[in-house]
Design an enzyme around this catalytic site. Sequence first.
Site, mmCIF file in Angstrom:
data_model
loop_
_atom_site.group_PDB
_atom_site.id
_atom_site.type_symbol
_atom_site.label_atom_id
_atom_site.label_comp_id
_atom_site.label_asym_id
_atom_site.label_seq_id
_atom_site.Cartn_x
_atom_site.Cartn_y
_atom_site.Cartn_z
ATOM 1 N N LEU A 156 0.746 -1.146 -0.059
ATOM 2 C CA LEU A 156 0.037 -0.121 -0.025
ATOM 3 C C LEU A 156 1.043 1.104 0.028
ATOM 4 O O LEU A 156 2.127 1.176 0.642
ATOM 5 C CB LEU A 156 -0.873 0.047 1.283
ATOM 6 C CG LEU A 156 -2.063 -1.229 1.488
ATOM 7 C CD1 LEU A 156 -2.613 -0.956 2.449
ATOM 8 C CD2 LEU A 156 -3.208 -1.025 0.185
ATOM 9 N N ASP A 157 0.295 2.296 -0.543
ATOM 10 C CA ASP A 157 1.100 3.599 -0.740
ATOM 11 C C ASP A 157 1.401 3.954 0.801
ATOM 12 O O ASP A 157 0.676 3.759 1.728
ATOM 13 C CB ASP A 157 0.539 4.781 -1.212
ATOM 14 C CG ASP A 157 0.209 4.407 -2.753
ATOM 15 O OD1 ASP A 157 0.682 3.427 -3.504
ATOM 16 O OD2 ASP A 157 -0.756 5.021 -3.146
ATOM 17 N N LYS A 158 2.429 4.859 0.834
ATOM 18 C CA LYS A 158 2.536 5.551 2.109
ATOM 19 C C LYS A 158 1.459 6.237 2.872
ATOM 20 O O LYS A 158 1.265 6.485 3.792
ATOM 21 C CB LYS A 158 4.049 6.417 2.123
ATOM 22 C CG LYS A 158 4.375 7.061 3.281
ATOM 23 C CD LYS A 158 5.734 7.866 3.241
ATOM 24 C CE LYS A 158 6.243 8.474 4.396
ATOM 25 N NZ LYS A 158 7.084 9.329 4.431
ATOM 26 N N ARG A 180 -5.391 5.636 -7.280
ATOM 27 C CA ARG A 180 -5.080 7.149 -7.693
ATOM 28 C C ARG A 180 -5.074 7.265 -9.007
ATOM 29 O O ARG A 180 -5.682 8.634 -9.620
ATOM 30 C CB ARG A 180 -3.664 7.448 -6.919
ATOM 31 C CG ARG A 180 -3.872 7.373 -5.225
ATOM 32 C CD ARG A 180 -2.513 7.575 -4.502
ATOM 33 N NE ARG A 180 -2.435 7.233 -3.334
ATOM 34 C CZ ARG A 180 -3.066 7.677 -2.486
ATOM 35 N NH1 ARG A 180 -3.653 8.937 -2.311
ATOM 36 N NH2 ARG A 180 -3.059 7.325 -1.093
#
Length: 247
Positions: free
Chosen positions: A113-115, A200
């Site tokens: 998962l992205d930051k 995103r």
Amino acid sequence: MSKGPVSMRLDRLLANLGYGTRSEVQRMIRAGRVSLDGVRLKENDQRIVVSADLPARMWVANEPLDPISGLCLMLNKPVGVTCSHKEQGPLVYSLLPERWRRREPAISTVGRLDKETSGLLLLTDDGVLLHKIISPRNHVTKRYDVTLDRPLGDDVAKIFASGTLMLEGEKKPLLPAGIEVVSSTRAFVTLTEGRYHQVRRMFAAVGNHVTALHRDRMGGLTLPDDLAPGEFRILGETDLPLVLKAV
Ligand code: URA
């Protein structure tokens, strides 16, 4: 969660679980700090059958043995921590007990998962299980709770479901994705693939911008409400089939 029980030297078992170097654990064993079924173990080279019930039977330094290998965890990843081992800043691994970071085989995240994304993240030391979950062939769905900057357009559901949406810089269109609208600026999006920053970039492709992203489900496994950000839980035999169940 593969093979049957194997046997291993006691000092190697403890070193692999991160209790220390071979010589450090040998000192613990000689000091009488390790017991099995209530009997103190004194020989470093004693062979131990590494069965799933071992943590209920073995004690190390007055505590039950850590979970043996074949471990799968679900973590509620907070925003601001990174899944990679290499990047700077706080890592998801720092949310696990310190000793677990020295385990062999190592614990890794199942995908990333992205930051800036929060929510359900699986971690495992079982490479076979990891590949099963991330393999596109197994179609493990991932559901994201998405908050947007601008109201959703009427055509977004159709575009996401089309199987023709191209992300910038890519050559292959995305597989169809599901969307369940909650309000004009909030929706649940369900994916079967996991491309870089996919959610995103999907919204960027339709002229919108994601302001918050949270994964709440993988396959049939839902992040429990009582698992606070930063907390983790060991998955049991009954939870794992849920992950692999396509929904
Ligand atoms: N899509 C994203 O954009 N980020 C994630 O972390 C996961 C899916």
